[in-house]
Design a protein around this motif. Structure first.
Motif, PDB file in Angstrom:
ATOM      1  N   LYS A  53      -7.985  -2.629   4.301  1.00  0.00           N
ATOM      2  CA  LYS A  53      -7.407  -1.291   4.449  1.00  0.00           C
ATOM      3  C   LYS A  53      -8.392  -0.257   3.884  1.00  0.00           C
ATOM      4  N   LYS A  54      -9.065   0.462   4.773  1.00  0.00           N
ATOM      5  CA  LYS A  54     -10.057   1.464   4.365  1.00  0.00           C
ATOM      6  C   LYS A  54      -9.393   2.843   4.370  1.00  0.00           C
ATOM      7  N   LYS A  55      -9.256   3.422   3.180  1.00  0.00           N
ATOM      8  CA  LYS A  55      -8.529   4.690   3.049  1.00  0.00           C
ATOM      9  C   LYS A  55      -9.446   5.881   3.321  1.00  0.00           C
ATOM     10  N   VAL A  56      -8.939   6.841   4.093  1.00  0.00           N
ATOM     11  CA  VAL A  56      -9.656   8.072   4.420  1.00  0.00           C
ATOM     12  C   VAL A  56      -8.703   9.244   4.247  1.00  0.00           C
ATOM     13  N   SER A  57      -9.178  10.298   3.620  1.00  0.00           N
ATOM     14  CA  SER A  57      -8.367  11.499   3.451  1.00  0.00           C
ATOM     15  C   SER A  57      -8.517  12.401   4.674  1.00  0.00           C
ATOM     16  N   LEU A  58      -7.385  12.910   5.155  1.00  0.00           N
ATOM     17  CA  LEU A  58      -7.384  13.840   6.289  1.00  0.00           C
ATOM     18  C   LEU A  58      -7.215  15.285   5.831  1.00  0.00           C
ATOM     19  N   ARG A  59      -7.315  15.507   4.535  1.00  0.00           N
ATOM     20  CA  ARG A  59      -7.128  16.852   3.993  1.00  0.00           C
ATOM     21  C   ARG A  59      -8.407  17.681   4.130  1.00  0.00           C
ATOM     22  N   ALA A  60      -8.218  19.001   4.166  1.00  0.00           N
ATOM     23  CA  ALA A  60      -9.366  19.905   4.267  1.00  0.00           C
ATOM     24  C   ALA A  60     -10.152  19.886   2.964  1.00  0.00           C
ATOM     25  N   ARG A  61     -11.468  19.956   3.085  1.00  0.00           N
ATOM     26  CA  ARG A  61     -12.354  19.913   1.933  1.00  0.00           C
ATOM     27  C   ARG A  61     -13.393  21.029   2.056  1.00  0.00           C
ATOM     28  N   ASN A  62     -13.841  21.528   0.890  1.00  0.00           N
ATOM     29  CA  ASN A  62     -14.874  22.569   0.850  1.00  0.00           C
ATOM     30  C   ASN A  62     -16.221  21.969   0.481  1.00  0.00           C
ATOM     31  N   MET A  82       0.844  -1.200   0.000  1.00  0.00           N
ATOM     32  CA  MET A  82       0.000   0.000   0.000  1.00  0.00           C
ATOM     33  C   MET A  82       0.874   1.243   0.000  1.00  0.00           C
ATOM     34  N   ILE A  83       0.341   2.287  -0.616  1.00  0.00           N
ATOM     35  CA  ILE A  83       1.007   3.588  -0.678  1.00  0.00           C
ATOM     36  C   ILE A  83       0.162   4.585   0.099  1.00  0.00           C
ATOM     37  N   LEU A  84       0.809   5.353   0.973  1.00  0.00           N
ATOM     38  CA  LEU A  84       0.094   6.351   1.762  1.00  0.00           C
ATOM     39  C   LEU A  84       0.741   7.711   1.542  1.00  0.00           C
ATOM     40  N   GLU A  85      -0.037   8.665   1.044  1.00  0.00           N
ATOM     41  CA  GLU A  85       0.440  10.024   0.807  1.00  0.00           C
ATOM     42  C   GLU A  85       0.230  10.885   2.054  1.00  0.00           C
ATOM     43  N   PRO A  86       0.859  12.070   2.091  1.00  0.00           N
ATOM     44  CA  PRO A  86       0.649  12.950   3.254  1.00  0.00           C
ATOM     45  C   PRO A  86      -0.823  13.285   3.447  1.00  0.00           C
ATOM     46  N   ASN A  87      -1.243  13.346   4.711  1.00  0.00           N
ATOM     47  CA  ASN A  87      -2.623  13.648   5.093  1.00  0.00           C
ATOM     48  C   ASN A  87      -3.611  12.619   4.553  1.00  0.00           C
ATOM     49  N   GLN A  88      -3.176  11.379   4.534  1.00  0.00           N
ATOM     50  CA  GLN A  88      -4.063  10.259   4.268  1.00  0.00           C
ATOM     51  C   GLN A  88      -3.902   9.248   5.393  1.00  0.00           C
ATOM     52  N   ALA A  89      -4.925   8.439   5.590  1.00  0.00           N
ATOM     53  CA  ALA A  89      -4.878   7.418   6.636  1.00  0.00           C
ATOM     54  C   ALA A  89      -5.638   6.195   6.157  1.00  0.00           C
ATOM     55  N   ARG A  90      -5.311   5.054   6.763  1.00  0.00           N
ATOM     56  CA  ARG A  90      -6.021   3.816   6.457  1.00  0.00           C
ATOM     57  C   ARG A  90      -6.422   3.152   7.767  1.00  0.00           C
ATOM     58  N   ALA A  91      -7.702   2.829   7.860  1.00  0.00           N
ATOM     59  CA  ALA A  91      -8.197   2.066   9.009  1.00  0.00           C
ATOM     60  C   ALA A  91      -7.949   0.588   8.735  1.00  0.00           C
ATOM     61  N   MET A  92      -7.203  -0.061   9.602  1.00  0.00           N
ATOM     62  CA  MET A  92      -6.807  -1.447   9.408  1.00  0.00           C
ATOM     63  C   MET A  92      -7.775  -2.369  10.162  1.00  0.00           C
ATOM     64  N   VAL A  93      -8.416  -3.269   9.414  1.00  0.00           N
ATOM     65  CA  VAL A  93      -9.404  -4.185   9.987  1.00  0.00           C
ATOM     66  C   VAL A  93      -8.976  -5.611   9.659  1.00  0.00           C
ATOM     67  N   PHE A 118     -10.263  -9.234   9.778  1.00  0.00           N
ATOM     68  CA  PHE A 118     -11.420 -10.112   9.925  1.00  0.00           C
ATOM     69  C   PHE A 118     -12.460  -9.511  10.870  1.00  0.00           C
ATOM     70  N   GLY A 119     -12.804  -8.243  10.617  1.00  0.00           N
ATOM     71  CA  GLY A 119     -13.842  -7.568  11.373  1.00  0.00           C
ATOM     72  C   GLY A 119     -13.371  -6.860  12.624  1.00  0.00           C
ATOM     73  N   LYS A 120     -12.120  -7.025  13.006  1.00  0.00           N
ATOM     74  CA  LYS A 120     -11.612  -6.408  14.225  1.00  0.00           C
ATOM     75  C   LYS A 120     -10.733  -5.207  13.864  1.00  0.00           C
ATOM     76  N   TYR A 121     -11.076  -4.050  14.426  1.00  0.00           N
ATOM     77  CA  TYR A 121     -10.307  -2.841  14.178  1.00  0.00           C
ATOM     78  C   TYR A 121      -8.957  -2.933  14.876  1.00  0.00           C
ATOM     79  N   ARG A 122      -7.892  -2.747  14.095  1.00  0.00           N
ATOM     80  CA  ARG A 122      -6.539  -2.888  14.634  1.00  0.00           C
ATOM     81  C   ARG A 122      -5.769  -1.570  14.661  1.00  0.00           C
ATOM     82  N   GLY A 123      -6.452  -0.447  14.443  1.00  0.00           N
ATOM     83  CA  GLY A 123      -5.796   0.849  14.510  1.00  0.00           C
ATOM     84  C   GLY A 123      -5.778   1.559  13.170  1.00  0.00           C
ATOM     85  N   THR A 124      -5.266   2.778  13.202  1.00  0.00           N
ATOM     86  CA  THR A 124      -5.201   3.616  12.008  1.00  0.00           C
ATOM     87  C   THR A 124      -3.752   3.813  11.591  1.00  0.00           C
ATOM     88  N   PHE A 125      -3.478   3.519  10.329  1.00  0.00           N
ATOM     89  CA  PHE A 125      -2.119   3.644   9.789  1.00  0.00           C
ATOM     90  C   PHE A 125      -1.991   5.027   9.155  1.00  0.00           C
TER      91      PHE A 125
END
Length: 322
Positions: free
Chosen positions: A111-120, A77-88, A90-97
């Motif tokens: 790996k569920k990707k979420v952007s942490l950047r500001a949005r309008n 996986m590739i993670l850019e600045p101000n991005q995060a991935r919720a690591m699950v 088999f159904g158990k949340y193991r933290g945010t990368f």
């Protein structure tokens, strides 16, 4: 002990699993594929020499290596600045990368990707009744970002909110739009569109509130969006108008108020000029005027100064008292 550990992971926490360099895993995968090819080559070339048992072992090992190598690549996986991935797992949340770069993790992690950047978001104008019951149109623009990845994914039903399966961020944006609409209605309903008279001159309105209204909007939005781990950085009213059905009436009222205000200024200035004229005449002893002539002079000057059109002068060629 396990129960205690599980209970701690109920909000956004750092990833608790192991992650290694992605380029290293690519190199290892290539080596595994090369080893599988070598096993097949050896088995086919020296089949008679190595015997059937060794031949079967080599072929089985080659097949396993060909299966394992692609599976390992799933963990890249590739993670850019101000991005995060919720690591699950088999159904158990193991933290945010949140580490940026190219990494490899257990391929069985979801790996569920979420952007942490500001949005309008530009909320289209909606019809609301202000505090006085007048229908108005009010629009909103806001800046928001995800602060808590766990809440953003698991506290609201992002999977069903998502439009056209476009992902979690689309679902969050839809959630923000709905809550922004509700917060805007709540705040706009607490204030009048504009002051209706002198007695309300110091009252905060939607037109004059400015930073006060915007600060209250930010507060209400953060209260509503906190459940989704979203923080509103700024919110401002960018459109404000009377609804079409009363716009013409309110325009006439505003015109009447403007005319009255202008007349007050004109009368105030005219009285000041008349007072100055009488004082100058008396100080310079130009002419002595009794009270009746002063009253007539004041009347004439006020007519001239306050009239909408230019006055037509009438010259008196006789005596002042004729």
């Amino acid at each position: 002990m396990k129960t205690h550990s599980a209970s701690k992971i109920t909000k956004d926490t750092p990833f608790q699993g192991h992650a290694c360099n992605g380029f290293l895993m690519i190199f290892i995968s290539i080596l595994l594929i090369a080893a599988g090819i070598a096993f097949v080559y050896i088995a086919e070339t020296y089949e008679t020499a190595i015997g059937s048992a060794v031949y079967s072992i080599l072929c089985t090992a080659a097949i396993l290596l060909f299966i394992i190598s692609p599976v390992l690549l799933i963990g890249l996986m590739i993670l850019e600045p101000n991005q995060a991935r919720a690591m699950v797992f088999f159904g158990k949340y193991r933290g945010t990368f949140t580490r940026t770069g190219f990494f490899w993790v257990n391929p069985f992690y979801s790996k569920k990707k979420v952007s942490l950047r500001a949005r309008n978001i530009n909320v289209d104008p909606i019809k609301v009744n202000d505090r006085n019951g007048n229908p108005i149109l009010v629009g909103l623009i806001l800046v928001w970002k995800v602060e808590d990845v766990y809440k953003a994914i698991f506290e609201i039903d992002t999977q069903n909110i998502a439009i056209n399966k476009e992902g979690i961020m689309t679902a969050l944006e839809s959630f923000v739009r709905v809550q922004s609409d509700a917060a805007l209605r709540q705040v706009a309903g607490n204030y009048a569109y504009d002051n209706l008279g002198i007695e309300q001159a110091d009252t905060i309105t939607l037109r004059s509130g400015g930073d006060t209204i915007n600060s209250e909007l930010v507060e209400k939005l953060n209260e509503r969006l906190e459940m989704a781990g979203i923080s509103v950085l700024e919110a401002r009213i960018n459109y404000l108008a009377y609804a079409p059905e009363i716009a013409a009436v309110m325009l006439r009222r505003q015109q009447a108020e403007a005319i009255i205000s202008a007349r007050e200024k004109i009368v105030e200035g005219a009285v000041s000029m008349v007072q100055m004229a009488l004082k100058e005449i008396a100080d310079k002893d130009i002419v002595e005027l009794d009270e009746a002539k002063k009253a007539a002079m004041v009347s004439n000057l006020l007519v001239v100064l306050c009239a909408d059109e230019s006055a037509q002068p009438v010259l008196n060629t006789g005596s002042l008292y004729q």
